[in-house]
Design a protein around this motif. Structure first.
Motif, PDB file in Angstrom:
ATOM      1  N   UNK A 163       0.067   0.636  -4.950  1.00 42.55           N
ATOM      2  CA  UNK A 163       0.708   1.525  -5.910  1.00 42.55           C
ATOM      3  C   UNK A 163       2.146   1.823  -5.491  1.00 42.55           C
ATOM      4  N   UNK A 164       2.982   2.074  -6.490  1.00 42.22           N
ATOM      5  CA  UNK A 164       4.376   2.459  -6.233  1.00 42.22           C
ATOM      6  C   UNK A 164       4.699   3.676  -7.096  1.00 42.22           C
ATOM      7  N   UNK A 165       5.665   4.473  -6.658  1.00 42.40           N
ATOM      8  CA  UNK A 165       6.120   5.586  -7.488  1.00 42.40           C
ATOM      9  C   UNK A 165       7.564   5.345  -7.905  1.00 42.40           C
ATOM     10  N   UNK A 166       8.132   6.285  -8.639  1.00 47.74           N
ATOM     11  CA  UNK A 166       9.470   6.080  -9.178  1.00 47.74           C
ATOM     12  C   UNK A 166      10.534   5.982  -8.084  1.00 47.74           C
ATOM     13  N   UNK A 167      10.241   6.513  -6.910  1.00 46.75           N
ATOM     14  CA  UNK A 167      11.191   6.436  -5.793  1.00 46.75           C
ATOM     15  C   UNK A 167      11.084   5.119  -5.042  1.00 46.75           C
ATOM     16  N   UNK A 168      10.130   4.294  -5.414  1.00 40.22           N
ATOM     17  CA  UNK A 168       9.957   3.008  -4.747  1.00 40.22           C
ATOM     18  C   UNK A 168       9.028   3.043  -3.556  1.00 40.22           C
ATOM     19  N   UNK A 169       8.415   4.198  -3.290  1.00 45.89           N
ATOM     20  CA  UNK A 169       7.443   4.269  -2.193  1.00 45.89           C
ATOM     21  C   UNK A 169       6.197   3.454  -2.559  1.00 45.89           C
ATOM     22  N   UNK A 170       5.582   2.846  -1.545  1.00 46.19           N
ATOM     23  CA  UNK A 170       4.392   2.032  -1.753  1.00 46.19           C
ATOM     24  C   UNK A 170       3.217   2.628  -0.976  1.00 46.19           C
TER      25      UNK A 170
END
Length: 299
Positions: free
Chosen positions: A202-209
């Motif tokens: 999964x990724x979020x809008x900040x690009x964290x995985x």
């Protein structure tokens, strides 16, 4: 190769009984037809016509060449007819290949509108859960959904939309949990997964995985089955946006961890060439280009 127009000239002269009549029929100068026939005779090395002041008739070999020229003229007329048909209203049989994940919730929703718009098209939709071989599978247009766009050098690609996978579950199921889903407890929840799917990235809008180990409750290659299982409260599924939307609009599904999703993939089509596309194929490509983004828009 021989100039087909020379054979057309010979055919016209013999069909209409002379150079003058043939010239009027074709709208060409009489001298042009005479030069074409003479050029053909010179190239073939035989006399094709017996000329007199009163009429023109074929020699024996000229008669045989005339018979072959009839096939040439017929083929040219057929080619014109094909081109005229291609400019006409979209019609005929059209074969579309697609993975089942795009058929449910996407094509099933939008293709009826296409068929209503083009009543002369007979559409064959083939479920192909592998890259389509357009020639072997007799497919006019193939849809694909990939993280990276792939196509052979001889294929043309038309991109339609970007789409992510989202976590979803039944509202009643989520309400019954002791604690709201989180990245920490998500591995403990029953997962509805595709075969060989042991982790969710999964990724979020900040690009964290985040890589989540899953506990499979139901494993299926059929995304519609996974959606229905999620709606039935059997666990959490990772579904394409267009699959999730069908359940959400009926109030049967709710986003889980809405700030997280999979990386975006591309929904696109491949076809053999921009040149020579029939009106039916062009119409379908244009229709999908408008309709698919509506089913994959951000949720």
């Amino acid at each position: 190769m021989d100039d087909a127009n020379d054979y057309v000239a010979l055919h016209a002269v013999l069909m209409h009984g002379g150079f003058s009549a043939a010239a009027r029929r074709l709208g060409l100068p009489k001298g042009t037809l005479s030069k074409r026939v003479a050029r053909l005779e010179e190239r073939l090395g035989v006399r094709l016509l017996e000329r007199s002041t009163r009429d023109v008739r074929a020699t024996e070999v000229g008669r045989q060449v005339f018979e072959q020229a009839q096939h040439i003229v017929g083929g040219l007329r057929a080619a014109v007819a094909v081109a005229a048909s291609a400019r006409a209203e979209p019609n005929g049989v059209l074969r579309l290949g697609s993975p089942q994940g795009l058929i449910h919730g996407m094509l099933a929703e939008i293709l009826p509108g296409f068929l209503r718009l083009h009543p002369k098209i007979c559409l064959h939709v083939e479920e192909l859960n592998r890259p389509a071989d357009l020639i072997r599978d007799r497919i006019d247009l193939a849809l694909r959904a990939r993280y990276e766009v792939e196509a052979d050098a001889h294929l043309v690609v038309r991109r339609f939309a970007r789409e992510s996978g989202v976590l979803a579950a039944a509202p009643a199921y989520l309400a019954a949990l002791d604690a709201p889903p989180s990245l920490e407890n998500l591995p403990l929840l029953p997962a509805l997964v595709m075969p060989h799917e042991t982790t969710w990235i999964l990724v979020n809008r900040s690009g964290e995985r985040q890589q989540i180990e899953v506990s499979p409750r139901l494993v299926s290659t059929n995304l519609e089955m996974l959606r229905m299982a999620a709606e039935a409260g059997l666990g959490v599924g990772l579904l394409p946006q267009h699959i999730y939307r069908a359940g959400r609009e009926r109030g049967m599904l709710e986003r889980v961890l809405p700030e997280w999703s999979t990386a975006e993939g591309t929904v696109y089509a491949v076809f053999s060439s921009r040149r020579g596309l029939t009106p039916a194929i062009r119409a379908l490509i244009d229709y999908l280009a408008e309709a698919i983004p509506r089913t994959t828009s951000p949720i």
